[in-house]
Design a protein around this motif. Sequence first.
Motif, PDB file in Angstrom:
ATOM      1  N   SER A 180     -41.435   9.938  -4.483  1.00 51.60           N
ATOM      2  CA  SER A 180     -40.404  10.577  -4.153  1.00 51.60           C
ATOM      3  C   SER A 180     -40.198  10.837  -2.672  1.00 51.60           C
ATOM      4  O   SER A 180     -39.394  10.565  -2.072  1.00 51.60           O
ATOM      5  N   CYS A 181     -40.991  11.828  -2.274  1.00 49.66           N
ATOM      6  CA  CYS A 181     -41.064  12.081  -0.763  1.00 49.66           C
ATOM      7  C   CYS A 181     -41.231  11.017   0.237  1.00 49.66           C
ATOM      8  O   CYS A 181     -40.494  10.881   1.149  1.00 49.66           O
ATOM      9  N   GLY A 182     -42.113  10.006  -0.286  1.00 48.15           N
ATOM     10  CA  GLY A 182     -42.334   8.795   0.591  1.00 48.15           C
ATOM     11  C   GLY A 182     -41.009   7.979   0.781  1.00 48.15           C
ATOM     12  O   GLY A 182     -41.306   6.986   1.576  1.00 48.15           O
ATOM     13  N   GLY A 183     -40.066   8.087  -0.056  1.00 46.24           N
ATOM     14  CA  GLY A 183     -38.798   7.374   0.013  1.00 46.24           C
ATOM     15  C   GLY A 183     -38.141   6.800  -1.025  1.00 46.24           C
ATOM     16  O   GLY A 183     -37.626   5.742  -1.200  1.00 46.24           O
ATOM     17  N   VAL A 184     -38.545   7.355  -2.196  1.00 49.07           N
ATOM     18  CA  VAL A 184     -38.164   6.865  -3.676  1.00 49.07           C
ATOM     19  C   VAL A 184     -38.396   5.211  -3.639  1.00 49.07           C
ATOM     20  O   VAL A 184     -37.911   4.444  -4.044  1.00 49.07           O
ATOM     21  N   HIS A 185     -39.875   4.925  -3.427  1.00 47.00           N
ATOM     22  CA  HIS A 185     -40.496   3.902  -3.652  1.00 47.00           C
ATOM     23  C   HIS A 185     -40.726   3.748  -5.339  1.00 47.00           C
ATOM     24  O   HIS A 185     -41.423   4.654  -5.774  1.00 47.00           O
ATOM     25  N   THR A 186     -40.465   2.432  -5.770  1.00 49.11           N
ATOM     26  CA  THR A 186     -40.738   2.278  -7.326  1.00 49.11           C
ATOM     27  C   THR A 186     -41.251   1.002  -7.352  1.00 49.11           C
ATOM     28  O   THR A 186     -41.342   0.088  -6.639  1.00 49.11           O
ATOM     29  N   THR A 187     -41.860   0.807  -8.743  1.00 49.08           N
ATOM     30  CA  THR A 187     -42.314  -0.485  -8.949  1.00 49.08           C
ATOM     31  C   THR A 187     -42.272  -1.098 -10.600  1.00 49.08           C
ATOM     32  O   THR A 187     -41.774   0.145 -10.954  1.00 49.08           O
ATOM     33  N   SER A 188     -42.885  -2.141 -10.908  1.00 50.33           N
ATOM     34  CA  SER A 188     -42.259  -2.339 -12.282  1.00 50.33           C
ATOM     35  C   SER A 188     -43.366  -1.753 -13.238  1.00 50.33           C
ATOM     36  O   SER A 188     -44.318  -0.991 -13.226  1.00 50.33           O
ATOM     37  N   ASP A 189     -42.784  -1.573 -14.453  1.00 45.70           N
ATOM     38  CA  ASP A 189     -43.648  -1.025 -15.724  1.00 45.70           C
ATOM     39  C   ASP A 189     -44.768  -1.916 -15.784  1.00 45.70           C
ATOM     40  O   ASP A 189     -46.022  -1.279 -16.239  1.00 45.70           O
ATOM     41  N   ALA A 190     -44.651  -3.225 -15.740  1.00 42.22           N
ATOM     42  CA  ALA A 190     -45.925  -3.987 -15.768  1.00 42.22           C
ATOM     43  C   ALA A 190     -47.084  -3.663 -14.970  1.00 42.22           C
ATOM     44  O   ALA A 190     -48.314  -3.696 -15.153  1.00 42.22           O
ATOM     45  N   PHE A 191     -46.685  -3.272 -13.747  1.00 50.35           N
ATOM     46  CA  PHE A 191     -47.798  -2.819 -12.846  1.00 50.35           C
ATOM     47  C   PHE A 191     -48.658  -1.826 -13.557  1.00 50.35           C
ATOM     48  O   PHE A 191     -49.810  -1.646 -13.316  1.00 50.35           O
ATOM     49  N   TYR A 192     -48.040  -0.779 -13.984  1.00 50.17           N
ATOM     50  CA  TYR A 192     -48.584   0.517 -14.480  1.00 50.17           C
ATOM     51  C   TYR A 192     -49.453   0.040 -15.739  1.00 50.17           C
ATOM     52  O   TYR A 192     -50.693   0.734 -15.972  1.00 50.17           O
ATOM     53  N   GLN A 193     -48.748  -0.944 -16.472  1.00 51.83           N
ATOM     54  CA  GLN A 193     -49.580  -1.223 -17.442  1.00 51.83           C
ATOM     55  C   GLN A 193     -51.006  -2.288 -17.114  1.00 51.83           C
ATOM     56  O   GLN A 193     -52.193  -2.011 -17.631  1.00 51.83           O
ATOM     57  N   ALA A 194     -50.971  -2.841 -16.039  1.00 53.71           N
ATOM     58  CA  ALA A 194     -52.215  -3.650 -15.359  1.00 53.71           C
ATOM     59  C   ALA A 194     -53.217  -2.665 -14.851  1.00 53.71           C
ATOM     60  O   ALA A 194     -54.331  -2.794 -15.052  1.00 53.71           O
ATOM     61  N   LEU A 195     -52.501  -1.573 -14.212  1.00 58.51           N
ATOM     62  CA  LEU A 195     -53.332  -0.713 -13.558  1.00 58.51           C
ATOM     63  C   LEU A 195     -54.030   0.119 -14.773  1.00 58.51           C
ATOM     64  O   LEU A 195     -55.270   0.421 -14.572  1.00 58.51           O
ATOM     65  N   ARG A 196     -53.605   0.423 -15.926  1.00 56.12           N
ATOM     66  CA  ARG A 196     -54.388   1.023 -16.948  1.00 56.12           C
ATOM     67  C   ARG A 196     -55.260   0.387 -17.583  1.00 56.12           C
ATOM     68  O   ARG A 196     -56.516   0.695 -17.570  1.00 56.12           O
ATOM     69  N   ASP A 197     -55.142  -0.947 -17.761  1.00 56.36           N
ATOM     70  CA  ASP A 197     -56.091  -2.090 -18.175  1.00 56.36           C
ATOM     71  C   ASP A 197     -57.253  -2.078 -17.257  1.00 56.36           C
ATOM     72  O   ASP A 197     -58.359  -2.084 -17.575  1.00 56.36           O
ATOM     73  N   TRP A 198     -56.811  -2.167 -15.989  1.00 53.61           N
ATOM     74  CA  TRP A 198     -58.007  -2.349 -14.972  1.00 53.61           C
ATOM     75  C   TRP A 198     -58.829  -0.963 -14.884  1.00 53.61           C
ATOM     76  O   TRP A 198     -60.095  -1.089 -14.758  1.00 53.61           O
ATOM     77  N   CYS A 199     -58.202   0.046 -15.026  1.00 47.39           N
ATOM     78  CA  CYS A 199     -58.942   1.467 -14.835  1.00 47.39           C
ATOM     79  C   CYS A 199     -59.972   1.551 -16.124  1.00 47.39           C
ATOM     80  O   CYS A 199     -61.036   1.978 -15.935  1.00 47.39           O
ATOM     81  N   TYR A 223     -43.573   9.791 -17.488  1.00 47.36           N
ATOM     82  CA  TYR A 223     -43.469   8.397 -17.056  1.00 47.36           C
ATOM     83  C   TYR A 223     -44.149   7.330 -18.000  1.00 47.36           C
ATOM     84  O   TYR A 223     -43.420   6.296 -18.280  1.00 47.36           O
ATOM     85  N   GLY A 224     -45.218   7.335 -18.255  1.00 48.21           N
ATOM     86  CA  GLY A 224     -46.107   6.457 -18.820  1.00 48.21           C
ATOM     87  C   GLY A 224     -45.684   6.227 -20.145  1.00 48.21           C
ATOM     88  O   GLY A 224     -45.794   4.913 -20.874  1.00 48.21           O
ATOM     89  N   GLN A 225     -44.712   6.812 -20.820  1.00 46.88           N
ATOM     90  CA  GLN A 225     -44.119   6.657 -22.080  1.00 46.88           C
ATOM     91  C   GLN A 225     -43.101   5.556 -22.046  1.00 46.88           C
ATOM     92  O   GLN A 225     -42.488   5.031 -23.056  1.00 46.88           O
ATOM     93  N   HIS A 226     -42.659   5.360 -20.802  1.00 46.56           N
ATOM     94  CA  HIS A 226     -41.937   4.287 -20.773  1.00 46.56           C
ATOM     95  C   HIS A 226     -42.430   2.859 -21.133  1.00 46.56           C
ATOM     96  O   HIS A 226     -41.705   1.926 -21.403  1.00 46.56           O
ATOM     97  N   MET A 227     -43.674   2.713 -20.997  1.00 50.20           N
ATOM     98  CA  MET A 227     -44.371   1.467 -20.914  1.00 50.20           C
ATOM     99  C   MET A 227     -45.511   1.789 -21.818  1.00 50.20           C
ATOM    100  O   MET A 227     -46.276   0.759 -21.834  1.00 50.20           O
ATOM    101  N   GLY A 228     -45.873   2.820 -22.569  1.00 51.45           N
ATOM    102  CA  GLY A 228     -46.909   2.788 -23.372  1.00 51.45           C
ATOM    103  C   GLY A 228     -48.314   2.969 -22.747  1.00 51.45           C
ATOM    104  O   GLY A 228     -49.316   2.581 -23.246  1.00 51.45           O
ATOM    105  N   VAL A 229     -48.106   3.802 -21.451  1.00 51.04           N
ATOM    106  CA  VAL A 229     -49.352   3.928 -20.635  1.00 51.04           C
ATOM    107  C   VAL A 229     -49.827   5.474 -20.753  1.00 51.04           C
ATOM    108  O   VAL A 229     -49.137   6.373 -20.545  1.00 51.04           O
ATOM    109  N   ASN A 230     -51.045   5.648 -21.215  1.00 48.16           N
ATOM    110  CA  ASN A 230     -51.611   7.035 -21.327  1.00 48.16           C
ATOM    111  C   ASN A 230     -52.520   7.091 -20.138  1.00 48.16           C
ATOM    112  O   ASN A 230     -53.774   6.721 -20.345  1.00 48.16           O
ATOM    113  N   PRO A 231     -52.175   8.080 -19.032  1.00 50.24           N
ATOM    114  CA  PRO A 231     -53.114   8.246 -18.181  1.00 50.24           C
ATOM    115  C   PRO A 231     -54.105   9.217 -18.554  1.00 50.24           C
ATOM    116  O   PRO A 231     -54.325   9.716 -19.473  1.00 50.24           O
TER     117      PRO A 231
END
Length: 377
Positions: A180-199, A223-231
């Motif tokens: 948000s503060c950085g300029g409302v940068h966003t990315t795809s849901d797929a990135f967060y799914q891949a990040l979850r798998d990698w972690c 936010y993770g509930q949009h794509m099934g990611v549990n941090p």
Amino acid sequence: MTLLNTYKRYGVRITHGAGVHVTDDTGQTYLDFYGGHAVAWLGHSHPAITQALTAQAQQLMFYSNVFYHDITERYAERLCATLLPEPYQAYLANSGSEANEAALKVARRFTGKTHIMSFQNSFHGRTMPTLGVTNMAGYDGFLPDFKPYTQVATLGDMASVRAAYDPATTAAVIVEPIQSCGGVHTTSDAFYQALRDWCTETGVLLIFDEVQTGMGRTGQWWYGQHMGVNPDIITSAKAIGNGFPLSACLIRQPIADTIGYGEHGTTYGGGPMAAAVGTAVLDTLQADGLQASVSDTGTYLTEQLLTLPSVTAVHGRGLLLGMEVQNPPEKLTTRCLEAGLIIGGSGRPNVFRLLPPCIITRQHIDEAVSILRSVLT
């Protein structure tokens, strides 16, 4: 003035607030599409919040966490229930920085490692440890510098995550799902799914900094509930207290079970007043169906913003939006204020943030867009 000169203030004194409006000491009323940095999620002076504060103040305003408080335990249970069926435990504090500090501390304690990975254009707080994982211009230069303990990647780029990773030192990745503060940068849901798998594969903990995105602002509780990611850890503040100092660090049960007595703490965090307000926020969002309406409201606001001259894109999700303006007029936020609308800037000079309360209607949106149109033309 005896207040430390740490804020660049507008020349307006806000004295009252009601719903989606605030009023200054001259009687001028403003349509608030910024919410005091995404805080006034239910709007200003919401009766449910006022009643909760009044009732709790008459019963017990404060006692420290060395005693049990029924209301705090019930609130923590309710808050964690928004993440079911995944089991989490809550650590309650007063601000987003404190919640993020707790997350960093827990991650280092649990993994036995020292370094945290964060992302370019990120903002995680103004305390020394959270400045260490903040990657925005103008938020460094303080000693001792925690930056040597931070590995930096690019949001949306898993190759950069793998390149920044050190198996000997990387404890966790902390990410704002929307920067948000950085300029409302966003990315795809797929990135967060891949990040979850990698972690999961590497044993690195995944921390979602939901200080601004949490409590339904994007259309889901988290936010993770949009794509099934549990941090592994979720931090939140801002909207969960609707203006009362309250934040939370939500930790997955297996990690929470390793935290012992005295390893962290706070005097005021999760006190009876804060828990009463937090409960009222949850009750109101659920009873009024406000969370479910956020996606529709956000879609309508986005569509209307894109009709404005020189608006080239709208970034974000739900009611955390960044309006990108080609060659914006000088002091656009000030001009909007003078016209009766409060919006915010961001780390990108041509992206302006709209963080309105979830109680806004299409009529409010039409009014805000009309003001923006007059200012932009």
